[in-house]
Design a protein around this motif. Sequence first.
Motif, short mmCIF file in Angstrom:
data_model
loop_
_atom_site.label_atom_id
_atom_site.label_comp_id
_atom_site.label_asym_id
_atom_site.label_seq_id
_atom_site.Cartn_x
_atom_site.Cartn_y
_atom_site.Cartn_z
N LEU A 191 0.82 -1.21 0.00
CA LEU A 191 0.00 0.00 0.00
C LEU A 191 0.86 1.26 0.00
O LEU A 191 0.51 2.26 -0.63
CB LEU A 191 -0.93 -0.01 1.21
CG LEU A 191 -2.02 -1.09 1.20
CD1 LEU A 191 -2.81 -1.08 2.51
CD2 LEU A 191 -2.96 -0.92 0.01
N ASP A 246 -6.64 1.13 1.68
CA ASP A 246 -5.47 1.99 1.55
C ASP A 246 -4.86 2.17 2.94
O ASP A 246 -5.52 1.91 3.95
CB ASP A 246 -5.86 3.34 0.95
CG ASP A 246 -4.67 4.09 0.38
OD1 ASP A 246 -3.53 3.58 0.50
OD2 ASP A 246 -4.86 5.20 -0.17
N GLY A 259 -0.52 2.64 -3.10
CA GLY A 259 -1.76 3.29 -2.68
C GLY A 259 -2.95 2.36 -2.74
O GLY A 259 -2.82 1.14 -2.68
N ARG A 260 -4.15 2.93 -2.88
CA ARG A 260 -5.41 2.19 -2.77
C ARG A 260 -5.50 1.09 -3.81
O ARG A 260 -5.11 1.25 -4.97
CB ARG A 260 -6.59 3.15 -2.91
CG ARG A 260 -6.64 3.89 -4.23
CD ARG A 260 -7.68 4.97 -4.20
NE ARG A 260 -9.03 4.45 -4.05
CZ ARG A 260 -10.10 5.22 -3.89
NH1 ARG A 260 -9.97 6.54 -3.84
NH2 ARG A 260 -11.29 4.68 -3.76
N GLU A 293 -12.24 -1.29 -1.70
CA GLU A 293 -10.84 -0.87 -1.82
C GLU A 293 -10.28 -0.55 -0.43
O GLU A 293 -11.01 -0.13 0.47
CB GLU A 293 -10.73 0.37 -2.71
CG GLU A 293 -11.07 0.11 -4.16
CD GLU A 293 -10.91 1.35 -5.02
OE1 GLU A 293 -10.39 1.24 -6.14
OE2 GLU A 293 -11.29 2.44 -4.54
N ARG A 327 -6.63 11.89 1.57
CA ARG A 327 -6.76 10.61 0.86
C ARG A 327 -7.74 9.66 1.54
O ARG A 327 -7.61 8.45 1.43
CB ARG A 327 -5.39 9.94 0.77
CG ARG A 327 -4.39 10.70 -0.12
CD ARG A 327 -4.86 10.75 -1.54
NE ARG A 327 -3.88 11.39 -2.41
CZ ARG A 327 -2.93 10.75 -3.07
NH1 ARG A 327 -2.83 9.45 -2.93
NH2 ARG A 327 -2.09 11.38 -3.83
#
Length: 280
Positions: free
Chosen positions: A119, A173, A123-124, A171, A183
């Motif tokens: 991650l 993250d 990221g996501r 999802e 974010r």
Amino acid sequence: MSSEGVFVEGAPDDNHPEVRQLTRSQRRVLGVLVEKAFTTPDYYPLTLKALTSGCNQKSNRDPISNYTEDAVAETCDALREMGLIAVVHTESGRTERYRHYMRKRFTFSEPQLAIITELLLRGRQQLGELRSRASRMVPIQNMEQLRSELGGLLEQGFIQASGQLERRGVEVDHTFYLPNEGRELAAMPEEAAPATTAPAPATQPATQPATQPAAAPTPPAAAATAPLPPDVSERLASIERLCEELRREKLSMAEEIETINTRLEELASSVDDLRRDLGA
């Protein structure tokens, strides 16, 4: 701290505060160090040149970056002050190398450390993607194990999710973003409840012309959700398995390319060190 001619500068102690926020460059550098420790242990700890190359590599990174060695060295200094990484000096006193201390600063299991690392680097991600990519570092046998590890990280506040982990398309993250990055994952919309059809009036309104054609009957809802024929279901399942195999092959090839690049970088660094020692 020294052992067998190796001195580690900046090893963490109990005085370092808890880390919950990292800059973009800090996340990238830390993620690369943990990833390479898993995937290329023979070339770990990393030289500054190898670490910079790992930060800027084209595969398994999002977004693609173009950090200079000076910028990476400055980021390493900040991470050392946080007790997250250290500099390793060998007995020869040649090139400095960097190692991470994630296991000392956090109580992650090995799969959780691989998940956080993935991650930090990309990221996501959806759960299927995350499992395939994190499995390059630590085996994650199935989605049940992944959800279990994610549940522990979620309880500790190290990850965020767009919905329940059991939901399709959810999802996840990490949460190491700075406050101004914004974010946070938006929650997935709830599944819409089936619409109810209002009952038809018993009599036709008096104002409606007698010649108006009757409205076409609404097809039954069951027709929209009719099960697929067995042969179609089998073909879809076969296609899904093939896609999963292709994704795994792609990840494996990317890992092999990374290993080759790292070895080339280490070889070039060793040649440079040898030239300096010989006064060339």
